[in-house]
Design a protein around this motif. Structure first.
Motif, mmCIF file in Angstrom:
data_model
loop_
_atom_site.group_PDB
_atom_site.id
_atom_site.type_symbol
_atom_site.label_atom_id
_atom_site.label_comp_id
_atom_site.label_asym_id
_atom_site.label_seq_id
_atom_site.Cartn_x
_atom_site.Cartn_y
_atom_site.Cartn_z
ATOM 1 N N ARG A 101 0.836 -1.205 0.000
ATOM 2 C CA ARG A 101 0.000 0.000 0.000
ATOM 3 C C ARG A 101 0.872 1.256 0.000
ATOM 4 N NH1 ARG A 101 -3.201 3.208 4.726
ATOM 5 N NH2 ARG A 101 -4.480 4.515 3.361
ATOM 6 N N THR A 102 1.921 1.254 0.795
ATOM 7 C CA THR A 102 2.792 2.420 0.890
ATOM 8 C C THR A 102 3.461 2.708 -0.448
ATOM 9 O OG1 THR A 102 3.192 1.803 3.200
ATOM 10 C CG2 THR A 102 4.659 3.451 2.243
ATOM 11 N N HIS A 103 3.884 1.651 -1.125
ATOM 12 C CA HIS A 103 4.507 1.794 -2.452
ATOM 13 C C HIS A 103 3.511 2.346 -3.468
ATOM 14 C CE1 HIS A 103 6.533 0.782 -6.200
ATOM 15 N NE2 HIS A 103 5.517 0.011 -6.532
ATOM 16 N N LEU A 104 2.321 1.773 -3.527
ATOM 17 C CA LEU A 104 1.330 2.216 -4.507
ATOM 18 C C LEU A 104 0.924 3.674 -4.263
ATOM 19 C CD1 LEU A 104 -0.955 -0.939 -4.756
ATOM 20 C CD2 LEU A 104 0.740 -0.144 -6.425
ATOM 21 N N GLU A 105 0.796 4.045 -3.003
ATOM 22 C CA GLU A 105 0.467 5.426 -2.671
ATOM 23 C C GLU A 105 1.570 6.370 -3.153
ATOM 24 O OE1 GLU A 105 0.512 7.697 1.456
ATOM 25 O OE2 GLU A 105 -1.179 6.316 1.367
ATOM 26 N N ALA A 106 2.819 5.972 -2.946
ATOM 27 C CA ALA A 106 3.942 6.805 -3.394
ATOM 28 C C ALA A 106 3.947 6.961 -4.906
ATOM 29 C CB ALA A 106 5.260 6.192 -2.919
ATOM 30 N N GLU A 107 3.689 5.878 -5.628
ATOM 31 C CA GLU A 107 3.679 5.942 -7.086
ATOM 32 C C GLU A 107 2.517 6.795 -7.592
ATOM 33 O OE1 GLU A 107 6.519 3.988 -8.800
ATOM 34 O OE2 GLU A 107 6.773 4.776 -6.773
ATOM 35 N N ALA A 108 1.361 6.656 -6.960
ATOM 36 C CA ALA A 108 0.210 7.479 -7.340
ATOM 37 C C ALA A 108 0.501 8.954 -7.098
ATOM 38 C CB ALA A 108 -1.031 7.041 -6.564
ATOM 39 N N ALA A 109 1.189 9.248 -5.989
ATOM 40 C CA ALA A 109 1.536 10.636 -5.687
ATOM 41 C C ALA A 109 2.485 11.206 -6.741
ATOM 42 C CB ALA A 109 2.157 10.728 -4.303
ATOM 43 N N LYS A 110 3.477 10.428 -7.136
ATOM 44 C CA LYS A 110 4.411 10.912 -8.165
ATOM 45 C C LYS A 110 3.669 11.333 -9.429
ATOM 46 C CE LYS A 110 8.146 7.788 -6.713
ATOM 47 N NZ LYS A 110 8.923 6.583 -7.110
ATOM 48 N N LEU A 111 2.740 10.506 -9.854
ATOM 49 C CA LEU A 111 2.021 10.768 -11.096
ATOM 50 C C LEU A 111 1.036 11.932 -10.944
ATOM 51 C CD1 LEU A 111 1.423 7.029 -11.971
ATOM 52 C CD2 LEU A 111 2.889 8.606 -13.267
ATOM 53 N N ALA A 112 0.327 11.983 -9.820
ATOM 54 C CA ALA A 112 -0.649 13.050 -9.607
ATOM 55 C C ALA A 112 0.044 14.402 -9.452
ATOM 56 C CB ALA A 112 -1.500 12.745 -8.380
ATOM 57 N N TYR A 113 1.175 14.413 -8.746
ATOM 58 C CA TYR A 113 1.887 15.672 -8.544
ATOM 59 C C TYR A 113 2.527 16.156 -9.846
ATOM 60 C CZ TYR A 113 1.366 15.671 -3.442
ATOM 61 O OH TYR A 113 0.862 15.726 -2.160
ATOM 62 N N ASP A 114 2.941 15.228 -10.677
ATOM 63 C CA ASP A 114 3.477 15.624 -11.976
ATOM 64 C C ASP A 114 2.401 16.327 -12.804
ATOM 65 O OD1 ASP A 114 5.500 15.568 -14.128
ATOM 66 O OD2 ASP A 114 4.088 14.217 -15.088
ATOM 67 N N ALA A 115 1.180 15.800 -12.753
ATOM 68 C CA ALA A 115 0.067 16.459 -13.449
ATOM 69 C C ALA A 115 -0.196 17.831 -12.846
ATOM 70 C CB ALA A 115 -1.182 15.582 -13.373
ATOM 71 N N ARG A 116 -0.173 17.906 -11.527
ATOM 72 C CA ARG A 116 -0.362 19.201 -10.859
ATOM 73 C C ARG A 116 0.630 20.235 -11.363
ATOM 74 N NH1 ARG A 116 2.164 20.457 -5.031
ATOM 75 N NH2 ARG A 116 3.967 20.460 -6.433
ATOM 76 N N ASN A 117 1.897 19.834 -11.421
ATOM 77 C CA ASN A 117 2.944 20.786 -11.777
ATOM 78 C C ASN A 117 2.838 21.265 -13.220
ATOM 79 O OD1 ASN A 117 3.996 20.548 -9.227
ATOM 80 N ND2 ASN A 117 5.448 18.955 -9.787
ATOM 81 N N ARG A 118 2.156 20.495 -14.052
ATOM 82 C CA ARG A 118 2.020 20.888 -15.452
ATOM 83 C C ARG A 118 0.747 21.667 -15.741
ATOM 84 N NH1 ARG A 118 1.533 16.398 -18.511
ATOM 85 N NH2 ARG A 118 1.715 14.846 -16.872
ATOM 86 N N PHE A 119 -0.306 21.437 -14.943
ATOM 87 C CA PHE A 119 -1.617 21.953 -15.311
ATOM 88 C C PHE A 119 -2.209 23.000 -14.377
ATOM 89 C CE2 PHE A 119 -2.066 17.409 -17.009
ATOM 90 C CZ PHE A 119 -1.562 17.759 -18.259
#
Length: 524
Positions: free
Chosen positions: A283-301
């Protein structure tokens, strides 16, 4: 129910009203206001203003706020109390001066403070008691002083190095960092609040108080003008929301980054989180990976609402499914997040619910610890550095421009089920906040945790390539995460803080407050 053999906090239960926040004096103020006949908005404003004296490294009248509230059958309402860049400032000016980011402790990082305008507006349009009654507790706290609490003292010592010029006179005691139990006073702020109580928002944004802020900033190279302050105005907005199983998560729209939390939850919804160990490696790993992807979208949009054109894309389940397909359950991806600007922020959060069912979720901040480090010369108003949330990248939606609002990290939240608000909540911690919203919602929805247990639970956060894993995790989990390719560390300070109030079906209010902070939940 918690095991009473071990240290911990019990939920706070009451029926007439509740407040949960990061300092006991803020919570006590809110309850006093409720007992005097104020509503939840009155209580939240009064408590928040007191917190600016109790936790000046976190927040204050030189900062911004965002607010969600709801009562009865009405829809959730949202108010944007964030300020704008000076009209005379542009990213090109800083690029031409050789800057690659907005200097974090400079006059250029100071956007016009928006919180006072928002508090005055909400007091007049939503509150019941009137502005003078709501400011009185903060005036008293500023005049008479408050004892420095343990977590506040810890943060003070860590962050005080940014204080410059007159700010050192106002926020140090005889040149020394305040220690636990010493009284901190802010008589200049008491004077400011008295004037606001008498003459409203114009006392802050025009005349001597505004001139004090402007003169201080222009002496340091700032482009701020009388017109910038006079034109400051909060904005009604429409909340955004997304479903996570049977629960909706309601967020403030851009320029806040609540959409990041909703995207992250949509990504996590593609995995069977509920059948995982809540504090295990997967769970901790999946949460970290989801955060990486969501934050990348945040930083672009994400940016000022007038410049955010891809919000629907961020909130689309198709987007979440495509991103979830990029996650390897057994291996960490290269860090997708490329933060634009600076990312360590400090914030307070307060939530209140009154006997008539109004619920308020309010977050209030000066950004970094002690903000810009600049205090106005005469009144000692510590000024936020929200402008460092802009990027200088030419053509980016969040590029610094005249009169524009920067992308903000602070986000109030609410949980809704079957059309009814069941829990106003917030998570402090700068960039962690969307991750914190997603984790708190998942703790409650996936694992059936009560709010206090969900808040107490250990946290991890993949932050710019550093996988911060709190001490509450086992060494085995840390090693397994490292084996997956995460660069694991134990953070010097715990990750964020949180407060929540569950509105139970039987009408009982259940308050929860994070032990990572000095605060508590109080009810009556």
């Amino acid at each position: 129910m918690r095991d009473f053999h071990f240290p911990g906090r019990s939920p706070v239960l009451a029926t007439n009203g509740m407040c949960a926040t990061s300092h006991p004096l803020g919570a006590k103020t809110a309850i006093d206001i409720l007992e005097c006949g104020g509503n939840a908005m009155d209580a939240a404003i009064a408590g928040a203003l007191v917190l600016g004296i109790c936790e000046p490294q976190m927040t204050g009248i030189g900062g911004d706020c965002f607010v969600l509230w709801q009562q009865g059958e009405a829809d959730v309402q949202a108010l944007n109390g964030s300020g704008r860049a000076p009209a005379a400032l542009d990213a090109a000016d800083l690029r031409n001066a050789g800057e690659t980011t907005v200097p974090i402790q400079s006059a250029h990082s100071v956007t016009i403070p928006g919180a006072i305008d928002a508090f005055c507006y909400l007091s007049e349009t939503v509150g019941k008691l009137g502005l003078d009654a709501l400011l009185a507790p903060a005036i008293s706290a500023a005049e008479n002083g408050v004892p420095v609490a343990p977590r506040a003292a810890f943060d003070w010592e860590r962050d005080a190095t940014v204080l410059q010029g007159r700010a050192r006179d106002y926020y140090l005691l005889d040149g020394q960092i305040p220690q636990v139990g010493q009284l901190f006073r802010a008589p200049g702020q008491a004077d400011v609040l008295r004037r606001v109580a008498k003459n409203g928002r114009d006392a802050f944004y025009t005349g001597e108080i505004a001139e004090d802020m402007i003169n201080t900033l222009t002496a340091l190279g700032g482009r701020h003008t009388v017109e910038d302050f006079a034109n400051a105005a909060c904005t009604h907005t429409t909340p955004i929301s997304g479903g996570y199983k049977d629960t909706d998560v309601v967020e403030h729209p851009p320029n806040g980054h609540g959409a990041t939390a909703l995207l992250m939850l949509n990504i996590l919804a593609q995995f069977d989180i509920a059948n995982m160990d809540p504090f295990g490696t997967l769970r901790t790993h999946l949460e970290a990976e989801a955060a990486k992807l969501a934050y990348d979208a945040r930083n672009r949009f994400l940016a000022d609402a007038d410049y955010t054109t891809r919000l629907d894309h961020m909130l689309s389940m198709d987007t979440a499914k495509a991103l979830a397909a990029l996650i390897d359950p057994g291996k960490a991806m290269a860090d997708a997040t490329q933060i634009s600007g600076n990312t360590h922020k400090d914030t307070i959060y307060i939530t209140t619910v009154d006997r008539d069912g109004m619920s308020v979720s309010l977050i209030y901040s000066i950004f970094n610890g002690f903000g810009s480090g600049i205090a106005s010369d005469k009144f000692g108003i510590l000024l936020q550095n929200r402008g460092s949330g802009f990027t200088l990248e030419e053509g980016h939606p969040n590029e610094l421009k005249s009169g524009k609002r920067p992308m903000h990290t602070i986000i109030p939240g609410m949980l809704r089920k079957k059309g009814k608000i069941i829990m106003p909540f917030g998570v402090m911690g700068g960039a962690y906040q969307p991750n914190g919203h997603a984790r708190l919602a998942s703790n409650i929805v996936d694992f059936g945790m009560d709010p206090q247990t969900a808040i107490d639970a250990p946290r991890a956060f993949s932050d710019r390539g550093d996988m911060k894993v709190e001490k509450g995790y086992t060494d085995t989990v840390r090693q397994e995460l490292a084996d997956m390719g995460h660069t694991v560390s134990i953070p010097e300070t715990p990750i964020g803080g949180a407060q929540a109030i569950l509105i139970r079906d039987d009408g009982v209010l259940e308050g929860a407050s994070d032990p990572r902070k000095d605060g508590c939940a109080l009810g009556y």
